[in-house]
Design a protein around this motif. Sequence first.
Motif, PDB file in Angstrom:
ATOM      1  N   ARG A 155      -2.236  -0.753  -4.665  1.00  0.00           N
ATOM      2  CA  ARG A 155      -3.425  -0.962  -3.840  1.00  0.00           C
ATOM      3  C   ARG A 155      -4.017  -2.360  -4.016  1.00  0.00           C
ATOM      4  O   ARG A 155      -4.453  -2.979  -3.040  1.00  0.00           O
ATOM      5  CB  ARG A 155      -4.484   0.086  -4.188  1.00  0.00           C
ATOM      6  CG  ARG A 155      -4.107   1.506  -3.805  1.00  0.00           C
ATOM      7  CD  ARG A 155      -5.148   2.459  -4.339  1.00  0.00           C
ATOM      8  NE  ARG A 155      -4.890   3.839  -3.952  1.00  0.00           N
ATOM      9  CZ  ARG A 155      -5.521   4.876  -4.466  1.00  0.00           C
ATOM     10  NH1 ARG A 155      -6.446   4.682  -5.391  1.00  0.00           N
ATOM     11  NH2 ARG A 155      -5.253   6.101  -4.067  1.00  0.00           N
ATOM     12  N   GLN A 156      -4.066  -2.833  -5.264  1.00  0.00           N
ATOM     13  CA  GLN A 156      -4.695  -4.121  -5.507  1.00  0.00           C
ATOM     14  C   GLN A 156      -3.953  -5.241  -4.790  1.00  0.00           C
ATOM     15  O   GLN A 156      -4.568  -6.109  -4.143  1.00  0.00           O
ATOM     16  CB  GLN A 156      -4.760  -4.396  -7.011  1.00  0.00           C
ATOM     17  CG  GLN A 156      -5.606  -5.614  -7.378  1.00  0.00           C
ATOM     18  CD  GLN A 156      -7.020  -5.527  -6.835  1.00  0.00           C
ATOM     19  OE1 GLN A 156      -7.681  -4.497  -6.953  1.00  0.00           O
ATOM     20  NE2 GLN A 156      -7.494  -6.606  -6.232  1.00  0.00           N
ATOM     21  N   GLU A 195     -10.054   5.190  -0.270  1.00  0.00           N
ATOM     22  CA  GLU A 195      -9.421   5.844  -1.409  1.00  0.00           C
ATOM     23  C   GLU A 195     -10.046   5.389  -2.724  1.00  0.00           C
ATOM     24  O   GLU A 195     -10.106   6.159  -3.687  1.00  0.00           O
ATOM     25  CB  GLU A 195      -7.923   5.549  -1.416  1.00  0.00           C
ATOM     26  CG  GLU A 195      -7.163   6.220  -0.280  1.00  0.00           C
ATOM     27  CD  GLU A 195      -5.679   5.903  -0.291  1.00  0.00           C
ATOM     28  OE1 GLU A 195      -5.219   5.320  -1.298  1.00  0.00           O
ATOM     29  OE2 GLU A 195      -4.995   6.224   0.690  1.00  0.00           O
ATOM     30  N   LEU A 196     -10.530   4.138  -2.753  1.00  0.00           N
ATOM     31  CA  LEU A 196     -11.186   3.615  -3.954  1.00  0.00           C
ATOM     32  C   LEU A 196     -12.672   3.957  -3.992  1.00  0.00           C
ATOM     33  O   LEU A 196     -13.377   3.533  -4.915  1.00  0.00           O
ATOM     34  CB  LEU A 196     -11.005   2.086  -4.019  1.00  0.00           C
ATOM     35  CG  LEU A 196      -9.558   1.592  -4.165  1.00  0.00           C
ATOM     36  CD1 LEU A 196      -9.497   0.080  -4.018  1.00  0.00           C
ATOM     37  CD2 LEU A 196      -8.978   2.018  -5.502  1.00  0.00           C
ATOM     38  N   THR A 204      -5.894  -0.668   7.696  1.00  0.00           N
ATOM     39  CA  THR A 204      -5.218  -0.389   6.433  1.00  0.00           C
ATOM     40  C   THR A 204      -6.115  -0.708   5.252  1.00  0.00           C
ATOM     41  O   THR A 204      -6.180   0.049   4.275  1.00  0.00           O
ATOM     42  CB  THR A 204      -3.903  -1.188   6.337  1.00  0.00           C
ATOM     43  OG1 THR A 204      -3.100  -0.933   7.486  1.00  0.00           O
ATOM     44  CG2 THR A 204      -3.126  -0.804   5.090  1.00  0.00           C
ATOM     45  N   ARG A 205      -6.842  -1.824   5.328  1.00  0.00           N
ATOM     46  CA  ARG A 205      -7.756  -2.156   4.224  1.00  0.00           C
ATOM     47  C   ARG A 205      -8.866  -1.115   4.117  1.00  0.00           C
ATOM     48  O   ARG A 205      -9.301  -0.767   3.008  1.00  0.00           O
ATOM     49  CB  ARG A 205      -8.344  -3.561   4.410  1.00  0.00           C
ATOM     50  CG  ARG A 205      -9.056  -4.073   3.165  1.00  0.00           C
ATOM     51  CD  ARG A 205      -9.512  -5.507   3.305  1.00  0.00           C
ATOM     52  NE  ARG A 205     -10.612  -5.645   4.258  1.00  0.00           N
ATOM     53  CZ  ARG A 205     -11.277  -6.784   4.472  1.00  0.00           C
ATOM     54  NH1 ARG A 205     -10.926  -7.871   3.811  1.00  0.00           N
ATOM     55  NH2 ARG A 205     -12.246  -6.838   5.364  1.00  0.00           N
ATOM     56  N   ALA A 249      -2.064  -4.887  -2.237  1.00  0.00           N
ATOM     57  CA  ALA A 249      -2.234  -4.645  -0.805  1.00  0.00           C
ATOM     58  C   ALA A 249      -3.558  -5.220  -0.321  1.00  0.00           C
ATOM     59  O   ALA A 249      -3.630  -5.873   0.736  1.00  0.00           O
ATOM     60  CB  ALA A 249      -2.154  -3.156  -0.509  1.00  0.00           C
ATOM     61  N   LEU A 250      -4.643  -4.980  -1.081  1.00  0.00           N
ATOM     62  CA  LEU A 250      -5.956  -5.517  -0.692  1.00  0.00           C
ATOM     63  C   LEU A 250      -5.924  -7.040  -0.611  1.00  0.00           C
ATOM     64  O   LEU A 250      -6.501  -7.637   0.308  1.00  0.00           O
ATOM     65  CB  LEU A 250      -7.022  -5.062  -1.689  1.00  0.00           C
ATOM     66  CG  LEU A 250      -7.559  -3.639  -1.536  1.00  0.00           C
ATOM     67  CD1 LEU A 250      -8.511  -3.309  -2.673  1.00  0.00           C
ATOM     68  CD2 LEU A 250      -8.261  -3.456  -0.193  1.00  0.00           C
ATOM     69  N   GLN A 291      -8.584   2.076   4.816  1.00  0.00           N
ATOM     70  CA  GLN A 291      -8.011   3.254   4.165  1.00  0.00           C
ATOM     71  C   GLN A 291      -7.975   3.077   2.639  1.00  0.00           C
ATOM     72  O   GLN A 291      -8.274   4.004   1.884  1.00  0.00           O
ATOM     73  CB  GLN A 291      -6.586   3.494   4.683  1.00  0.00           C
ATOM     74  CG  GLN A 291      -6.518   4.001   6.111  1.00  0.00           C
ATOM     75  CD  GLN A 291      -6.930   5.448   6.226  1.00  0.00           C
ATOM     76  OE1 GLN A 291      -8.054   5.756   6.591  1.00  0.00           O
ATOM     77  NE2 GLN A 291      -6.041   6.359   5.892  1.00  0.00           N
ATOM     78  N   ILE A 292      -7.600   1.876   2.206  1.00  0.00           N
ATOM     79  CA  ILE A 292      -7.536   1.619   0.762  1.00  0.00           C
ATOM     80  C   ILE A 292      -8.932   1.664   0.159  1.00  0.00           C
ATOM     81  O   ILE A 292      -9.160   2.279  -0.896  1.00  0.00           O
ATOM     82  CB  ILE A 292      -6.865   0.264   0.493  1.00  0.00           C
ATOM     83  CG1 ILE A 292      -5.428   0.260   1.022  1.00  0.00           C
ATOM     84  CG2 ILE A 292      -6.874  -0.052  -1.002  1.00  0.00           C
ATOM     85  CD1 ILE A 292      -4.759  -1.093   0.966  1.00  0.00           C
ATOM     86  N   ASN A 293      -9.901   1.014   0.819  1.00  0.00           N
ATOM     87  CA  ASN A 293     -11.269   1.029   0.303  1.00  0.00           C
ATOM     88  C   ASN A 293     -11.821   2.445   0.231  1.00  0.00           C
ATOM     89  O   ASN A 293     -12.559   2.791  -0.696  1.00  0.00           O
ATOM     90  CB  ASN A 293     -12.171   0.146   1.177  1.00  0.00           C
ATOM     91  CG  ASN A 293     -12.074  -1.323   0.815  1.00  0.00           C
ATOM     92  OD1 ASN A 293     -12.009  -1.685  -0.358  1.00  0.00           O
ATOM     93  ND2 ASN A 293     -12.049  -2.183   1.818  1.00  0.00           N
ATOM     94  N   TYR A 340       0.838  -1.211   0.000  1.00  0.00           N
ATOM     95  CA  TYR A 340       0.000   0.000   0.000  1.00  0.00           C
ATOM     96  C   TYR A 340       0.869   1.257   0.000  1.00  0.00           C
ATOM     97  O   TYR A 340       0.626   2.202  -0.762  1.00  0.00           O
ATOM     98  CB  TYR A 340      -0.913  -0.020   1.222  1.00  0.00           C
ATOM     99  CG  TYR A 340      -1.630   1.271   1.496  1.00  0.00           C
ATOM    100  CD1 TYR A 340      -2.437   1.872   0.541  1.00  0.00           C
ATOM    101  CD2 TYR A 340      -1.505   1.893   2.743  1.00  0.00           C
ATOM    102  CE1 TYR A 340      -3.102   3.066   0.810  1.00  0.00           C
ATOM    103  CE2 TYR A 340      -2.167   3.072   3.012  1.00  0.00           C
ATOM    104  CZ  TYR A 340      -2.962   3.650   2.047  1.00  0.00           C
ATOM    105  OH  TYR A 340      -3.609   4.825   2.314  1.00  0.00           O
TER     106      TYR A 340
END
Length: 541
Positions: A308-309, A338-339, A331-332, A311-312, A334-336, A303
């Motif tokens: 990102r992918q 951002e997406l 952390t997941r 990282a997920l 935060q990524i979601n 990440y």
Amino acid sequence: MVARRGEDLQFDLTLDFRKAVLGGEEIIRIRHLERCHACEGSGQRRSIGSWLGMQPGICNTCGESGRTAIAKNLTITIPAGVDQGTRLRVSREGDVGENGGEAGDLYVYLFVSPHPEFQREGTHLSSEVTISAQQALSGCGIQVNTLDGATTLTIPPQTQPNTVFTLQNRGVPTLGNPGQRGNHEVTVKIDQQSNPLWSKPDFSDSTDLDGRSYLPSKVPPETPNNLLNQGVEKFKREDYRGAIADLRQAIALDPNFALAYSAWGNVCIAMQDYQSAIACFAQAIQLTPDLVEAYGSRGLAYYLLGDRQRALEELTYSIQIDPSLANSYYTRGQINLELDHIPQALADFESAIDLCLSTETCYLADDALPRIQNHYRSGIASRHSPVEPLIQQAAEAQNAENFQQALSYLTEAIQLEPELADLYYYRSAAYQGLGQRQYALADLSQAIQLNPRVADYYYNRGGMYFDMKNDACIADFNQVIKLDPYLAEAHFNLGSFYVNQGRKQDGLPNIQRAAELFQQRGDRQSYEQVVHVINQVATLI
């Protein structure tokens, strides 16, 4: 029509260590409401001719609101000496007000990345340097790094291990007074190269790591586990080089020690060496395929590298293996976010909070809980909801102090989405505006029942109980502090209530903590006011 001041906005900004310490400029991109240029803020387009005369029309650009959303770059001046949690105020860069009202302010909350070599304590810095046994015995001059560049440090003969040398005025500038600086302390370590345990392990998977020279600072204990524990403790103290030295020794004794590789990877993340971190986690997983923390930490490294992918995938797998890892959920989430995967982000944040509240030890980054609370404050829970237009209309009515109209909009929204906690929270403000305290309390309690993870629900209810002199506010403010430990206002209110009850010993530490947090934010006015209260409380018998 009455002019209304615009809303204040918030922006989170992560700085590298050097810029936080020495100051500088950062360019950020914000989105806020500005006065519509097409209609000059009137909401009406210029009059158009007809046989009836001159007839005004609704502005096609802003739709009668007089304001339009604009994205723009903004240059922020970072004063020297800021730290984690400092808050900067940029005047008039919030949303512009209605009916010609002035713009609100933009509040920039600062987060600071760690430095691979320097550790910071207030305005003081510390670092380590390793010399040979011969240099320690006979004395020498060595080059050490400081904020101002390399300088020569004189090592006298017979220098002992862990001797600390102080470089005066080489530390961090004082916030608000950059001419005054702290000190830089250099701890001298002595290299015992003759000890065979100090040889570097064969780690061919990462040439980057092999190219580094992290030498241990003292003769290691006998077992790999002791070395691992020692390295973890140094990591917690941000002694990254010392931690890597101990972990290298552990691997030298046991080349199949997967936990040591995993811990090494976490140190590399802290040092922002993400590629090396991924190499460490890969080695750990190869040795122990079910080492769940290695997958979660490798997901974080991906990440931070921008993948990102991948990282997920890593974080999801780590959660499947062990659903008790709060950091993986955070952390997941935060990524979601951002997406723009809002439901998934909310579910992950809620899981992270629940794990932290249900266990004594929660391994989350210090700023994780405050960041999640800031997401709630931004309205993440109602984003993309069918009732979002009603919420916006209610906010406009509330700003115009038309509380009855706001109440109507929010009641309609609750009928459509009765499980959305934010709606009850917003409606409680309308009830308070109408002076209907009991209904406001009932709505806040309902919001808490639907989502007990939002600090602002407890904070507002605690504030109402505080005004009623009801000691139920104690539990609410304590819950706020659990959910958002850096919210200075909650510490101050809790301490003030204790003092008002005659419990000075309970209240003073909370008020002092509030002063520390206001100072970290850079909110000098609030800090000075709280210090004045502290001095008053100190005189009480």
